[in-house]
Scaffold this motif. Structure first.
Motif, short mmCIF file in Angstrom:
data_model
loop_
_atom_site.label_atom_id
_atom_site.label_comp_id
_atom_site.label_asym_id
_atom_site.label_seq_id
_atom_site.Cartn_x
_atom_site.Cartn_y
_atom_site.Cartn_z
N VAL A 135 0.85 -1.19 0.00
CA VAL A 135 0.00 0.00 0.00
C VAL A 135 0.89 1.24 0.00
CG1 VAL A 135 -1.97 -1.09 1.14
CG2 VAL A 135 -0.15 -0.04 2.52
N LYS A 136 0.31 2.33 -0.49
CA LYS A 136 1.03 3.60 -0.55
C LYS A 136 0.40 4.60 0.41
CE LYS A 136 0.49 6.40 -4.04
NZ LYS A 136 0.56 7.07 -5.37
N VAL A 137 1.23 5.21 1.26
CA VAL A 137 0.77 6.22 2.20
C VAL A 137 1.21 7.59 1.69
CG1 VAL A 137 0.95 7.12 4.55
CG2 VAL A 137 0.88 4.65 4.16
N GLU A 138 0.26 8.53 1.64
CA GLU A 138 0.56 9.91 1.29
C GLU A 138 0.07 10.82 2.41
OE1 GLU A 138 0.20 9.74 -3.62
OE2 GLU A 138 -1.28 10.84 -2.43
N CYS A 139 0.93 11.69 2.90
CA CYS A 139 0.51 12.61 3.97
C CYS A 139 1.13 13.99 3.73
CB CYS A 139 0.90 12.07 5.35
SG CYS A 139 2.61 11.56 5.51
N ARG A 140 0.38 15.01 4.13
CA ARG A 140 0.82 16.39 3.95
C ARG A 140 0.16 17.26 5.01
NH1 ARG A 140 -2.72 20.05 1.31
NH2 ARG A 140 -4.69 19.08 0.70
N ASP A 141 0.66 18.48 5.17
CA ASP A 141 0.04 19.45 6.08
C ASP A 141 -1.09 20.13 5.31
OD1 ASP A 141 -0.63 21.42 7.88
OD2 ASP A 141 1.43 21.88 8.43
N TYR A 142 -2.33 19.84 5.70
CA TYR A 142 -3.47 20.39 4.96
C TYR A 142 -3.79 21.83 5.38
CZ TYR A 142 -6.47 19.72 9.09
OH TYR A 142 -7.03 19.79 10.35
N LYS A 157 6.81 -0.54 14.97
CA LYS A 157 8.23 -0.36 14.64
C LYS A 157 8.38 0.89 13.77
CE LYS A 157 9.39 -5.29 14.76
NZ LYS A 157 9.94 -6.45 14.01
N VAL A 158 9.38 1.71 14.08
CA VAL A 158 9.60 2.95 13.32
C VAL A 158 10.08 2.60 11.91
CG1 VAL A 158 10.89 5.11 13.17
CG2 VAL A 158 10.18 4.23 15.42
N VAL A 159 9.37 3.11 10.90
CA VAL A 159 9.77 2.87 9.51
C VAL A 159 10.20 4.16 8.81
CG1 VAL A 159 8.33 0.81 9.26
CG2 VAL A 159 7.37 3.07 8.74
N SER A 160 9.77 5.31 9.34
CA SER A 160 10.18 6.60 8.77
C SER A 160 10.15 7.65 9.88
CB SER A 160 9.26 7.01 7.61
OG SER A 160 9.76 8.16 6.95
N TYR A 169 2.61 16.15 -0.99
CA TYR A 169 2.51 14.90 -0.26
C TYR A 169 3.88 14.25 -0.02
CZ TYR A 169 -2.59 14.73 -0.67
OH TYR A 169 -3.94 15.00 -0.56
N TYR A 170 4.05 13.71 1.19
CA TYR A 170 5.17 12.82 1.48
C TYR A 170 4.66 11.41 1.20
CZ TYR A 170 8.43 9.93 4.12
OH TYR A 170 9.33 8.96 4.50
N VAL A 171 5.42 10.61 0.43
CA VAL A 171 4.98 9.29 -0.02
C VAL A 171 5.84 8.20 0.63
CG1 VAL A 171 4.63 7.79 -2.01
CG2 VAL A 171 4.18 10.24 -2.20
N TYR A 172 5.16 7.17 1.13
CA TYR A 172 5.88 6.03 1.71
C TYR A 172 5.12 4.75 1.38
CZ TYR A 172 8.48 3.16 4.99
OH TYR A 172 9.29 2.21 5.55
N TYR A 173 5.86 3.68 0.97
CA TYR A 173 5.25 2.40 0.61
C TYR A 173 5.44 1.40 1.75
CZ TYR A 173 4.85 4.15 -4.16
OH TYR A 173 4.52 4.88 -5.26
#
Length: 230
Positions: A135-142, A157-160, A169-173
């Protein structure tokens, strides 16, 4: 008679010629004399314009020594350093930016050791299903971009770590485990104007939007999204 006149005229011409020669010779002497006197005057005036400067000689001291070969007394330096130990904690995270003043450190938060503290969820983003393993996670300051930072956990567990939220958007898979997967978003600070505000979207591997949520978190709080993969 004719011979006498010829002789007289010849003598007269010789006399006139001799006068001109002497006259020219005198003129040359006068001109030369004037030139010599003028040159002497110029040289004399030139000599009067010459400036004289006093000549000084530097006399450096004979016994001048820079002590270049003198060795550093390391023992004295170490003794001085040991006598003034640092009062700050060895694990203290240096704050370099204003938005990092309330950031959570790796092992300490508000003076307490949280190294082995269980992750606590403060805000639920719901639970969704995903048919794809990735899955792809996208997050940003709205809201106003003011330096909000977050940390992402997958199954605690910390992944980022230390992600700065921007307008884009910041993108993380994420690779999901079979069954239930827990994704946590922890607010590391509240930027210049709290709270920590963000928009998060989740897509499966086929590009389908699975979830879209927003949060408003205080420093240290966590928003949790559950993803079930079968």
């Amino acid at each position: 008679m004719n011979n006498f006149i010829k002789y007289f005229l010849f003598s007269f011409l010789i006399y006139l010629s001799g006068g001109n020669i002497f006259a020219q010779s005198d003129t040359t002497k006068v001109h030369s004399k004037i030139t010599d006197e003028t040159s002497k005057g110029i040289l004399k005036n030139t000599n009067q314009l010459k400036a004289k400067f006093p000549v000084t000689k530097a006399n450096p001291p004979v016994n001048f020594n820079l002590n270049i070969d003198k060795k550093l007394n390391t023992n004295a330096v170490n003794k001085k350093l040991n006598s003034n130990p640092s009062k700050s904690h060895a694990n203290f995270l240096m704050e370099t930016l204003p938005e990092d003043r309330d950031i959570i450190t790796k092992k300490y938060f508000q003076g307490k050791d949280v190294t082995h503290q269980k992750l606590v969820s403060n805000f639920s983003l719901g639970t969704v299903n995903s048919k794809t393993k990735t899955v792809k996670v996208e997050c940003r300051d709205y809201s106003y971009v003011d330096g909000d930072r977050i940390r992402i956990y997958v199954n605690e567990k910390v992944v980022s770590d230390n992600i700065g939220l921007k307008a884009n958007y910041y993108v993380y898979y994420i690779n999901l485990d079979e069954g239930y997967n827990r994704i946590d978003f922890q607010a590391l600070n509240q930027g210049f104007s709290g709270p920590n505000t963000a928009e998060v979207s989740l897509y499966d591997a086929n590009g389908n939007l699975i979830s879209s949520k927003e949060w408003n978190l205080a420093t240290g709080q966590t928003a949790t999204l559950g993803v079930i993969h079968r």
